[in-house]
Design an enzyme around this catalytic site. Structure first.
Site, PDB file in Angstrom:
ATOM      1  N   HIS A  49       0.706  -0.846  -0.217  1.00  0.00           N
ATOM      2  CA  HIS A  49       0.490  -0.284   0.534  1.00  0.00           C
ATOM      3  C   HIS A  49       0.501   1.137  -0.132  1.00  0.00           C
ATOM      4  O   HIS A  49       1.868   1.496   0.270  1.00  0.00           O
ATOM      5  CB  HIS A  49      -1.080  -0.370   1.619  1.00  0.00           C
ATOM      6  CG  HIS A  49      -0.141  -0.208   2.481  1.00  0.00           C
ATOM      7  ND1 HIS A  49      -0.153  -1.189   3.102  1.00  0.00           N
ATOM      8  CD2 HIS A  49       0.518   0.493   2.858  1.00  0.00           C
ATOM      9  CE1 HIS A  49       0.737  -1.031   4.183  1.00  0.00           C
ATOM     10  NE2 HIS A  49       1.318   0.074   3.878  1.00  0.00           N
TER      11      HIS A  49
HETATM   12  C1  T46 Z   1       3.278   0.510   6.817  1.00  0.00           C
HETATM   13  C2  T46 Z   1       3.652  -0.294   7.250  1.00  0.00           C
HETATM   14  C3  T46 Z   1       5.207  -0.483   6.982  1.00  0.00           C
HETATM   15  C4  T46 Z   1      -3.892  -0.817  13.871  1.00  0.00           C
HETATM   16  O1  T46 Z   1      -5.111  -1.278  14.087  1.00  0.00           O
HETATM   17  N1  T46 Z   1      -3.713   0.299  14.114  1.00  0.00           N
HETATM   18  C5  T46 Z   1      -2.266   0.212  13.260  1.00  0.00           C
HETATM   19  O2  T46 Z   1      -1.370   2.066  13.495  1.00  0.00           O
HETATM   20  C6  T46 Z   1      -1.760  -0.465  12.374  1.00  0.00           C
HETATM   21  C7  T46 Z   1      -0.434   0.073  12.093  1.00  0.00           C
HETATM   22  C8  T46 Z   1      -2.381  -1.209  12.314  1.00  0.00           C
HETATM   23  N2  T46 Z   1      -3.107  -1.696  12.692  1.00  0.00           N
HETATM   24  C9  T46 Z   1      -4.188  -2.764  11.863  1.00  0.00           C
HETATM   25  C10 T46 Z   1      -4.836  -1.708  10.777  1.00  0.00           C
HETATM   26  C11 T46 Z   1      -5.001  -4.284  10.263  1.00  0.00           C
HETATM   27  O3  T46 Z   1      -5.673  -5.100  10.959  1.00  0.00           O
HETATM   28  O4  T46 Z   1      -3.536  -3.656  12.626  1.00  0.00           O
HETATM   29  C12 T46 Z   1      -3.536  -4.545  11.076  1.00  0.00           C
HETATM   30  C13 T46 Z   1      -2.374  -4.653  10.045  1.00  0.00           C
HETATM   31  O5  T46 Z   1      -1.846  -3.563   9.557  1.00  0.00           O
HETATM   32  P1  T46 Z   1      -1.829  -3.949   8.122  1.00  0.00           P
HETATM   33  O6  T46 Z   1      -2.103  -4.811   7.142  1.00  0.00           O
HETATM   34  O7  T46 Z   1      -1.364  -2.948   7.147  1.00  0.00           O
HETATM   35  O8  T46 Z   1      -0.285  -3.819   8.332  1.00  0.00           O
HETATM   36  P2  T46 Z   1       0.965  -3.598   7.211  1.00  0.00           P
HETATM   37  O9  T46 Z   1       2.467  -4.752   7.686  1.00  0.00           O
HETATM   38  O10 T46 Z   1       0.943  -3.887   5.703  1.00  0.00           O
HETATM   39  O11 T46 Z   1       1.610  -2.067   7.039  1.00  0.00           O
HETATM   40  C14 T46 Z   1       2.033  -1.127   8.602  1.00  0.00           C
HETATM   41  C15 T46 Z   1       1.388  -0.143   8.052  1.00  0.00           C
HETATM   42  O12 T46 Z   1       0.006  -0.476   8.484  1.00  0.00           O
HETATM   43  C16 T46 Z   1       1.418   0.688   7.280  1.00  0.00           C
HETATM   44  O13 T46 Z   1       0.989   2.535   7.598  1.00  0.00           O
HETATM   45  O14 T46 Z   1       3.366   1.702   5.542  1.00  0.00           O
HETATM   46  O15 T46 Z   1       3.509  -1.022   8.428  1.00  0.00           O
END
Ligand code: T46
Length: 133
Positions: A49
């Site tokens: 993303h």
């Molecule tokens: C990024 C990369 C480097 C939350 O509730 N709060 C938060 O602050 C974050 C980051 C995530 N979440 C929840 C949302 C999803 O249900 O945690 C779950 C996993 O998040 P996500 O799939 O977005 O994780 P990544 O590792 O794909 O991405 C993350 C960050 O979301 C993003 O901003 O830049 O790490």
């Protein structure tokens, strides 16, 4: 595309190392959120993303991982393995994290609180978004 990797000051002595991060001094923005990921299984990939406004610093404080950055024109791969190095990820940048070592802890310092509206999770939409700018 210029990759910005910060080398943080290490305060080391016979007891070990210590790194201190202050907003605006060591980190180029106000830190509104800290999150970290660990227990990333073999072959796991994350990210896929971009963010419309969020800026971040990614620090692999334990173990190692790779990050692919893509600004829509150019892609670069960055290896993170040092707890005193921080990769700056600006807004409008597609990112993918992969090749996590089993002991990897990837800590992220973010300029904004969590807001799903700021995410662009579709690559074609990302290209359209940056081309409109
Ligand atoms: C990024 C990369 C480097 C939350 O509730 N709060 C938060 O602050 C974050 C980051 C995530 N979440 C929840 C949302 C999803 O249900 O945690 C779950 C996993 O998040 P996500 O799939 O977005 O994780 P990544 O590792 O794909 O991405 C993350 C960050 O979301 C993003 O901003 O830049 O790490």
């Amino acid at each position: 595309m210029q990759i910005v990797k910060y080398q943080f000051q290490q305060h080391g002595d016979e007891r070990g190392q210590l790194v201190a991060l202050e907003e605006f001094n060591d980190i180029p923005f106000k830190i509104k959120r800290v999150y970290y990921m660990y227990d990333t299984g073999e072959g796991v990939t994350r990210g896929y993303h971009a963010h419309k406004s969020l800026e971040q610093i990614l620090i692999c404080i334990h173990g190692s991982c790779k990050v692919l950055l893509d600004n829509g024109k150019e892609k670069k791969k960055v290896f993170l393995e040092k707890p005193y190095e921080g990769l700056y990820v600006p807004n409008n940048m597609w990112r993918e994290m992969y090749d996590f070592s089993p002991d990897a802890v990837l800590m992220c310092l973010a300029s904004e609180v969590y807001n799903e509206e700021d995410y662009i999770r579709d690559y074609e939409e990302f290209l359209k978004f940056i081309n409109r700018k």
